[in-house]
Design a protein around this motif. Structure first.
Motif, PDB file in Angstrom:
ATOM      1  N   ASN A   1       9.173  16.583  -2.403  1.00  0.00           N
ATOM      2  CA  ASN A   1      10.409  16.924  -3.108  1.00  0.00           C
ATOM      3  C   ASN A   1      10.726  15.915  -4.211  1.00  0.00           C
ATOM      4  O   ASN A   1      11.482  16.210  -5.133  1.00  0.00           O
ATOM      5  N   LEU A   2      10.158  14.729  -4.103  1.00  0.00           N
ATOM      6  CA  LEU A   2      10.384  13.699  -5.123  1.00  0.00           C
ATOM      7  C   LEU A   2       9.862  14.144  -6.484  1.00  0.00           C
ATOM      8  O   LEU A   2      10.396  13.753  -7.527  1.00  0.00           O
ATOM      9  N   ILE A   3       8.803  14.957  -6.482  1.00  0.00           N
ATOM     10  CA  ILE A   3       8.271  15.464  -7.754  1.00  0.00           C
ATOM     11  C   ILE A   3       8.686  16.910  -7.999  1.00  0.00           C
ATOM     12  O   ILE A   3       8.694  17.367  -9.143  1.00  0.00           O
ATOM     13  N   LEU A   4       9.046  17.611  -6.933  1.00  0.00           N
ATOM     14  CA  LEU A   4       9.403  19.030  -7.077  1.00  0.00           C
ATOM     15  C   LEU A   4      10.776  19.224  -7.713  1.00  0.00           C
ATOM     16  O   LEU A   4      10.937  20.050  -8.624  1.00  0.00           O
ATOM     17  N   LEU A   5      11.775  18.472  -7.256  1.00  0.00           N
ATOM     18  CA  LEU A   5      13.139  18.661  -7.752  1.00  0.00           C
ATOM     19  C   LEU A   5      13.279  18.453  -9.263  1.00  0.00           C
ATOM     20  O   LEU A   5      13.871  19.290  -9.948  1.00  0.00           O
ATOM     21  N   PRO A   6      12.761  17.357  -9.841  1.00  0.00           N
ATOM     22  CA  PRO A   6      12.860  17.188 -11.290  1.00  0.00           C
ATOM     23  C   PRO A   6      12.193  18.333 -12.057  1.00  0.00           C
ATOM     24  O   PRO A   6      12.700  18.769 -13.105  1.00  0.00           O
ATOM     25  N   TRP A   7      11.084  18.826 -11.541  1.00  0.00           N
ATOM     26  CA  TRP A   7      10.371  19.923 -12.195  1.00  0.00           C
ATOM     27  C   TRP A   7      11.175  21.217 -12.122  1.00  0.00           C
ATOM     28  O   TRP A   7      11.286  21.943 -13.118  1.00  0.00           O
ATOM     29  N   LEU A   8      11.755  21.505 -10.973  1.00  0.00           N
ATOM     30  CA  LEU A   8      12.550  22.722 -10.815  1.00  0.00           C
ATOM     31  C   LEU A   8      13.769  22.714 -11.725  1.00  0.00           C
ATOM     32  O   LEU A   8      14.106  23.734 -12.340  1.00  0.00           O
TER      33      LEU A   8
ATOM     34  N   ILE B   1       0.839  -1.205   0.000  1.00  0.00           N
ATOM     35  CA  ILE B   1       0.000   0.000   0.000  1.00  0.00           C
ATOM     36  C   ILE B   1       0.871   1.250   0.000  1.00  0.00           C
ATOM     37  O   ILE B   1       0.654   2.185  -0.782  1.00  0.00           O
ATOM     38  N   SER B   2       1.885   1.274   0.860  1.00  0.00           N
ATOM     39  CA  SER B   2       2.769   2.435   0.958  1.00  0.00           C
ATOM     40  C   SER B   2       3.567   2.637  -0.327  1.00  0.00           C
ATOM     41  O   SER B   2       3.601   3.742  -0.878  1.00  0.00           O
ATOM     42  N   GLY B   3       4.210   1.577  -0.798  1.00  0.00           N
ATOM     43  CA  GLY B   3       5.053   1.681  -1.988  1.00  0.00           C
ATOM     44  C   GLY B   3       4.273   2.051  -3.235  1.00  0.00           C
ATOM     45  O   GLY B   3       4.705   2.904  -4.025  1.00  0.00           O
ATOM     46  N   LEU B   4       3.111   1.440  -3.422  1.00  0.00           N
ATOM     47  CA  LEU B   4       2.310   1.723  -4.618  1.00  0.00           C
ATOM     48  C   LEU B   4       1.678   3.112  -4.553  1.00  0.00           C
ATOM     49  O   LEU B   4       1.467   3.752  -5.590  1.00  0.00           O
ATOM     50  N   SER B   5       1.397   3.594  -3.348  1.00  0.00           N
ATOM     51  CA  SER B   5       0.860   4.950  -3.206  1.00  0.00           C
ATOM     52  C   SER B   5       1.909   5.986  -3.603  1.00  0.00           C
ATOM     53  O   SER B   5       1.610   6.957  -4.312  1.00  0.00           O
ATOM     54  N   ILE B   6       3.143   5.779  -3.145  1.00  0.00           N
ATOM     55  CA  ILE B   6       4.232   6.678  -3.545  1.00  0.00           C
ATOM     56  C   ILE B   6       4.463   6.579  -5.050  1.00  0.00           C
ATOM     57  O   ILE B   6       4.633   7.591  -5.739  1.00  0.00           O
ATOM     58  N   MET B   7       4.464   5.355  -5.564  1.00  0.00           N
ATOM     59  CA  MET B   7       4.651   5.147  -6.993  1.00  0.00           C
ATOM     60  C   MET B   7       3.586   5.883  -7.805  1.00  0.00           C
ATOM     61  O   MET B   7       3.887   6.538  -8.806  1.00  0.00           O
ATOM     62  N   TYR B   8       2.336   5.801  -7.352  1.00  0.00           N
ATOM     63  CA  TYR B   8       1.240   6.450  -8.077  1.00  0.00           C
ATOM     64  C   TYR B   8       1.416   7.966  -8.103  1.00  0.00           C
ATOM     65  O   TYR B   8       1.221   8.602  -9.149  1.00  0.00           O
ATOM     66  N   GLY B   9       1.782   8.550  -6.947  1.00  0.00           N
ATOM     67  CA  GLY B   9       1.985   9.991  -6.899  1.00  0.00           C
ATOM     68  C   GLY B   9       3.086  10.442  -7.841  1.00  0.00           C
ATOM     69  O   GLY B   9       2.950  11.443  -8.550  1.00  0.00           O
ATOM     70  N   ILE B  10       4.181   9.691  -7.874  1.00  0.00           N
ATOM     71  CA  ILE B  10       5.287  10.014  -8.774  1.00  0.00           C
ATOM     72  C   ILE B  10       4.873   9.797 -10.228  1.00  0.00           C
ATOM     73  O   ILE B  10       5.163  10.610 -11.110  1.00  0.00           O
ATOM     74  N   TYR B  11       4.198   8.677 -10.495  1.00  0.00           N
ATOM     75  CA  TYR B  11       3.740   8.353 -11.847  1.00  0.00           C
ATOM     76  C   TYR B  11       2.846   9.462 -12.397  1.00  0.00           C
ATOM     77  O   TYR B  11       2.950   9.850 -13.561  1.00  0.00           O
ATOM     78  N   ARG B  12       1.977   9.964 -11.551  1.00  0.00           N
ATOM     79  CA  ARG B  12       0.998  10.953 -12.002  1.00  0.00           C
ATOM     80  C   ARG B  12       1.590  12.353 -12.160  1.00  0.00           C
ATOM     81  O   ARG B  12       1.201  13.098 -13.064  1.00  0.00           O
ATOM     82  N   TYR B  13       2.552  12.722 -11.304  1.00  0.00           N
ATOM     83  CA  TYR B  13       2.970  14.117 -11.262  1.00  0.00           C
ATOM     84  C   TYR B  13       4.416  14.410 -11.641  1.00  0.00           C
ATOM     85  O   TYR B  13       4.746  15.562 -11.942  1.00  0.00           O
ATOM     86  N   SER B  14       5.285  13.436 -11.626  1.00  0.00           N
ATOM     87  CA  SER B  14       6.687  13.735 -11.888  1.00  0.00           C
ATOM     88  C   SER B  14       6.972  13.955 -13.373  1.00  0.00           C
ATOM     89  O   SER B  14       6.436  13.250 -14.227  1.00  0.00           O
ATOM     90  N   LYS B  15       7.838  14.931 -13.649  1.00  0.00           N
ATOM     91  CA  LYS B  15       8.263  15.164 -15.026  1.00  0.00           C
ATOM     92  C   LYS B  15       9.335  14.177 -15.442  1.00  0.00           C
ATOM     93  O   LYS B  15       9.658  14.067 -16.622  1.00  0.00           O
ATOM     94  N   ASN B  16       9.895  13.476 -14.476  1.00  0.00           N
ATOM     95  CA  ASN B  16      10.930  12.485 -14.761  1.00  0.00           C
ATOM     96  C   ASN B  16      10.789  11.358 -13.740  1.00  0.00           C
ATOM     97  O   ASN B  16      11.355  11.427 -12.656  1.00  0.00           O
ATOM     98  N   PHE B  17      10.012  10.339 -14.085  1.00  0.00           N
ATOM     99  CA  PHE B  17       9.722   9.245 -13.166  1.00  0.00           C
ATOM    100  C   PHE B  17      10.999   8.570 -12.671  1.00  0.00           C
ATOM    101  O   PHE B  17      11.141   8.278 -11.477  1.00  0.00           O
ATOM    102  N   GLY B  18      11.939   8.334 -13.576  1.00  0.00           N
ATOM    103  CA  GLY B  18      13.184   7.665 -13.211  1.00  0.00           C
ATOM    104  C   GLY B  18      13.974   8.446 -12.189  1.00  0.00           C
ATOM    105  O   GLY B  18      14.505   7.885 -11.229  1.00  0.00           O
ATOM    106  N   LEU B  19      14.050   9.778 -12.385  1.00  0.00           N
ATOM    107  CA  LEU B  19      14.785  10.623 -11.453  1.00  0.00           C
ATOM    108  C   LEU B  19      14.084  10.666 -10.090  1.00  0.00           C
ATOM    109  O   LEU B  19      14.738  10.632  -9.046  1.00  0.00           O
TER     110      LEU B  19
END
Length: 375
Positions: A320-327, A115-133
């Motif tokens: 910050n996981l999604i903020l840093l790649p975007w910045l 639940i924890s891992g997939l929730s973090i994964m979903y947030g990154i998947y949906r919002y990150s400009k660079n999923f790998g980063l």
């Protein structure tokens, strides 16, 4: 230690594959974004979920195992069990798993880790400009260690991270209901109710000033603030553990504060440029969360309370996981972007090594199922 290096390597490899195979998709009227394959996103996070779920000894794991073994099977007399508990939601979830799924604590750990891992994964998947980063940052910032230590609070943190779209879409009632439900798992979740109203505002404007003033007031009245927080914790099921750790607690270390300042500093320096970006609502939210994280870390250092106050920052540093790649993508030119990105990667690898080997003196890992024991 080898387990954590393997998890890092796994996340980096599959994160890169995910990015290389990402496709541009339409997510709204004339709005397109690069999205990675959802299966590859799952594979990227699978290693940390597996090792977190199959552990037998890491940090507070023994305490959780003892807790799960003590839970009853079935719901008879459940009201007496929950009457004086500060975590009724977590107990109900655990008893449900133990009654209807398995009495094996590894199954319990695996469900919570999933639940924890997939929730973090979903947030990154949906919002990150660079999923790998972002997946890389999840590992090297040691955010992943919350899936091994402090799992009850991180369960709440990760679910709220996945529900960020409710903040973005201004659905306060639904968000508030979820917070109140999650507060039955970890009562600190209620702090996210007032945070909602801070998060929806543009960063570095009047609301930011109010936040900073509020933080200064907290520092000014640090003793009263800490006493209230301590009273809540001392009445919880972890009172003894907190008291013992508190004897040597000196607040978060300076390096943690420095690292948390990086995205905030970039955002501030390029605020006028970033303010012109369209469709950046989620980044405004992430920036505000990052500012809050820095403020809480400063309070933690001033009050010398890393275990009581410092742990609250995890609600905000996750963004910050999604903020840093975007910045990095929006604040710098292409040549500068590459230099900044590579510098950040090297520095975070150094942080990863320092945190695990120096600060934590080598984080143990024991798994009876996998027959692994690293002390």
């Amino acid at each position: 230690m080898p387990v954590y290096y393997f998890m890092l390597g796994w996340a980096v490899f599959w994160g890169c594959i995910s990015e290389l195979t990402a496709k541009v998709v339409k997510i709204g009227n004339e709005c397109y974004e690069r999205r990675v394959n959802i299966f590859l996103a799952f594979v990227t996070f699978s290693a940390v979920i597996v090792f977190a779920g199959l552990r037998s000894g890491v940090a507070d794991t023994a305490a959780y195992i003892k807790m799960y073994d003590a839970y009853q099977i079935g719901f008879s007399g459940i009201f007496d069990t929950l009457k004086d508990s500060d975590q009724p939601g977590f107990i109900l979830l655990s008893i449900f798993i133990k009654t209807y799924i398995s009495q094996d604590y590894n199954v319990w750990f695996f469900i919570i880790a999933s639940i924890s891992g997939l929730s973090i994964m979903y947030g990154i998947y949906r919002y990150s400009k660079n999923f790998g980063l972002s997946a890389f940052l999840f590992m090297v910032s040691c955010n992943f260690t919350w899936m091994f230590n402090g799992i009850r609070q991180y369960l709440v943190v990760s679910i709220l991270f996945a529900c960020t779209f409710l903040i973005e879409e201004r659905k306060f009632i639904k968000y508030c209901i979820i917070i109140l439900i999650l507060a039955t798992i970890h009562k600190t979740a209620v702090v996210m109710i007032p945070v909602y109203f801070l998060a929806i505002n543009k960063p570095w404007h009047k609301t930011t000033a109010i936040i900073i003033i509020g933080i200064l007031l907290c520092i000014l009245f640090a003793d009263k603030f800490l006493n209230v927080f301590t009273e809540v914790v001392e009445n919880s099921s972890y009172a003894e553990g907190y008291k013992e750790i508190g004897k040597t607690d000196d607040g978060v270390n300076i390096m943690t504060i420095f690292v948390s300042l990086i995205p905030v500093t970039i955002s501030f320096l390029f605020r006028k440029q970033l303010d012109k970006e369209k469709n950046n609502e989620i980044m405004n939210i992430a920036t505000n969360m990052s500012i809050l994280a820095v403020c809480i870390y400063i309070i933690s250092k001033i009050t010398r309370s890393g275990i009581l106050v410092g742990r609250m920052a995890i609600y905000f540093t996750t963004y910050n996981l999604i903020l840093l790649p975007w910045l990095i993508d929006k604040s710098f030119e292409i040549k500068e972007r590459r230099l900044i990105k590579y510098t950040m990667i090297v520095c975070y690898i150094g942080l990863f090594y320092y945190q695990l080997n120096v600060a934590w003196n080598g984080l143990e890992y024991i798994s009876k199922i996998l027959n692994l024991k690293f002390l």
